[in-house]
Design a protein around this motif. Structure first.
Motif, PDB file in Angstrom:
ATOM      1  N   TYR A  11       0.811  -1.083  -0.024  1.00  0.00           N
ATOM      2  CA  TYR A  11       0.331   0.066  -0.072  1.00  0.00           C
ATOM      3  C   TYR A  11       0.789   1.154  -0.491  1.00  0.00           C
ATOM      4  O   TYR A  11       2.060   1.305   0.840  1.00  0.00           O
ATOM      5  N   LEU A  12       0.150   2.160  -1.285  1.00  0.00           N
ATOM      6  CA  LEU A  12       1.704   3.315  -0.867  1.00  0.00           C
ATOM      7  C   LEU A  12       0.445   4.444  -0.629  1.00  0.00           C
ATOM      8  O   LEU A  12      -0.677   4.796  -1.521  1.00  0.00           O
ATOM      9  N   THR A  13       0.209   5.386   0.476  1.00  0.00           N
ATOM     10  CA  THR A  13      -1.165   5.598   0.823  1.00  0.00           C
ATOM     11  C   THR A  13      -0.687   6.988   1.943  1.00  0.00           C
ATOM     12  O   THR A  13       0.464   7.237   2.733  1.00  0.00           O
ATOM     13  N   ALA A  14      -1.981   7.671   1.875  1.00  0.00           N
ATOM     14  CA  ALA A  14      -1.489   8.871   2.385  1.00  0.00           C
ATOM     15  C   ALA A  14      -2.203   8.896   3.862  1.00  0.00           C
ATOM     16  O   ALA A  14      -2.177   9.639   5.532  1.00  0.00           O
TER      17      ALA A  14
ATOM     18  N   TYR B  88       4.125  -1.608   3.672  1.00  0.00           N
ATOM     19  CA  TYR B  88       3.115  -0.169   3.809  1.00  0.00           C
ATOM     20  C   TYR B  88       3.427   0.904   4.308  1.00  0.00           C
ATOM     21  O   TYR B  88       4.066   1.324   4.682  1.00  0.00           O
ATOM     22  N   ILE B  89       3.681   1.619   3.289  1.00  0.00           N
ATOM     23  CA  ILE B  89       4.479   3.088   3.063  1.00  0.00           C
ATOM     24  C   ILE B  89       3.569   4.383   2.747  1.00  0.00           C
ATOM     25  O   ILE B  89       2.723   3.923   2.218  1.00  0.00           O
ATOM     26  N   THR B  90       3.717   5.917   3.338  1.00  0.00           N
ATOM     27  CA  THR B  90       2.979   6.202   4.154  1.00  0.00           C
ATOM     28  C   THR B  90       3.800   7.891   3.113  1.00  0.00           C
ATOM     29  O   THR B  90       4.993   8.152   2.292  1.00  0.00           O
ATOM     30  N   LYS B  91       2.772   8.604   2.078  1.00  0.00           N
ATOM     31  CA  LYS B  91       2.819   9.677   1.414  1.00  0.00           C
ATOM     32  C   LYS B  91       3.571  10.574   2.457  1.00  0.00           C
ATOM     33  O   LYS B  91       2.185  10.629   3.453  1.00  0.00           O
ATOM     34  N   PRO B  92       4.502  11.938   2.484  1.00  0.00           N
ATOM     35  CA  PRO B  92       5.358  11.344   0.907  1.00  0.00           C
ATOM     36  C   PRO B  92       6.150  10.632   1.565  1.00  0.00           C
ATOM     37  O   PRO B  92       6.355  10.097   2.522  1.00  0.00           O
ATOM     38  N   PHE B  93       6.782   9.963   0.737  1.00  0.00           N
ATOM     39  CA  PHE B  93       7.632   9.091   1.041  1.00  0.00           C
ATOM     40  C   PHE B  93       9.583   9.191  -0.332  1.00  0.00           C
ATOM     41  O   PHE B  93       9.381   9.987  -1.002  1.00  0.00           O
ATOM     42  N   ASN B  94      10.209   8.710  -0.445  1.00  0.00           N
ATOM     43  CA  ASN B  94      10.939   8.716  -0.469  1.00  0.00           C
ATOM     44  C   ASN B  94      11.180   7.465  -1.563  1.00  0.00           C
ATOM     45  O   ASN B  94      11.226   6.025  -1.356  1.00  0.00           O
ATOM     46  N   ILE B  95      11.606   8.264  -2.843  1.00  0.00           N
ATOM     47  CA  ILE B  95      11.706   7.109  -3.655  1.00  0.00           C
ATOM     48  C   ILE B  95      13.216   5.780  -4.313  1.00  0.00           C
ATOM     49  O   ILE B  95      12.640   4.757  -4.333  1.00  0.00           O
ATOM     50  N   ASN B  96      13.753   6.270  -3.145  1.00  0.00           N
ATOM     51  CA  ASN B  96      15.033   5.215  -3.026  1.00  0.00           C
ATOM     52  C   ASN B  96      14.680   3.987  -2.242  1.00  0.00           C
ATOM     53  O   ASN B  96      14.617   2.696  -2.466  1.00  0.00           O
ATOM     54  N   GLU B  97      13.716   4.729  -0.840  1.00  0.00           N
ATOM     55  CA  GLU B  97      13.623   3.701   0.019  1.00  0.00           C
ATOM     56  C   GLU B  97      12.093   2.940  -0.905  1.00  0.00           C
ATOM     57  O   GLU B  97      11.864   1.881  -0.580  1.00  0.00           O
TER      58      GLU B  97
END
Length: 223
Positions: A80-83, A101-110
């Motif tokens: 999930y890539l979400t706010a 589970y990755i929250t926005k804003p995010f680091n593109i390399n991560e």
């Protein structure tokens, strides 16, 4: 063969950025701005190595969609890539089959590192599938019991794999017809009964293990 990532993100600029970045890293990408019937068609027809999905989609919540496809037998790993970044949101995501589970804003390399890790882990886990004493090898698409290969037809192969992926879940005849027979002209409940009897004769010839049980008026369950 390059890994393929299905991206479902309703912000068009972000979707384009994600596709561009992943393609630059060697991934194949398929992008959608919302959940449409075409999404499930892609899951049926393409080898999707990862689903990268937002939760705030215009026509359905991302976790709701993932639960639906899991209940339909799809096993693709999900990020999930979400706010939605509250602790309860993150917990909801992992309860809804998140591999990450990755929250926005995010680091593109991560993000790239996490995508790589999930796909690597998934590929390793998916080399084989073992349910009870039935082992399925994804590499050569073979079933074996106690190291003895099973001689199955294409239909029996797909039928048994569907049962293994849905252990302890009641599968109706309608579900099996739609997912195994699909566009076949021979889509009748009687056809399902006959095919399952033949499959049972091959995997349990003396009937002692009783892998597949009929539930009267409902369907079949592998347990």
């Amino acid at each position: 063969m390059n890994n393929t990532v299905l991206i479902i993100e309703d912000e068009e600029d972000l979707l384009e950025l994600l596709e561009f970045t992943l393609q630059k890293e060697g991934y194949e990408t398929i992008g959608f701005l919302s959940i449409t019937p075409q999404v499930k068609k892609i899951l049926d027809e393409e080898k999707i190595d990862l689903i990268l999905i937002d939760r705030n989609l215009p026509n359905i919540e991302g976790t709701t969609f993932v639960k639906e496809i899991r209940n339909s037998g799809y096993q693709n790993p999900v990020i999930y890539l979400t706010a939605k970044d509250k602790p309860t949101d993150i917990l909801d995501g992992f309860e809804a089959y998140a591999d990450d589970y990755i929250t926005k804003p995010f680091n593109i390399n991560e993000l790239l590192a996490r995508i790589k890790a999930v796909i690597k882990r998934s590929n390793k886990e998916c080399d084989t599938l073992k349910v009870k004493d039935i082992l399925y090898n994804f590499a050569n698409k073979s079933f074996s019991i106690d190291d003895k290969l099973l001689d199955l037809t294409h239909l029996e192969h797909n039928l048994l794999l569907e049962f293994l992926k849905n252990q302890n879940i009641l599968l109706s005849r309608e579900h099996l017809l739609e997912n195994i027979w699909k566009d076949s002209i021979d889509k009748q409940e009687k056809t399902v009964n006959v095919a399952i009897k033949r499959l049972k004769d091959k995997i349990d010839p003396d009937g002692s293990k009783n892998y597949i049980k009929a539930v009267r008026g409902e369907g079949y369950i592998f347990c």
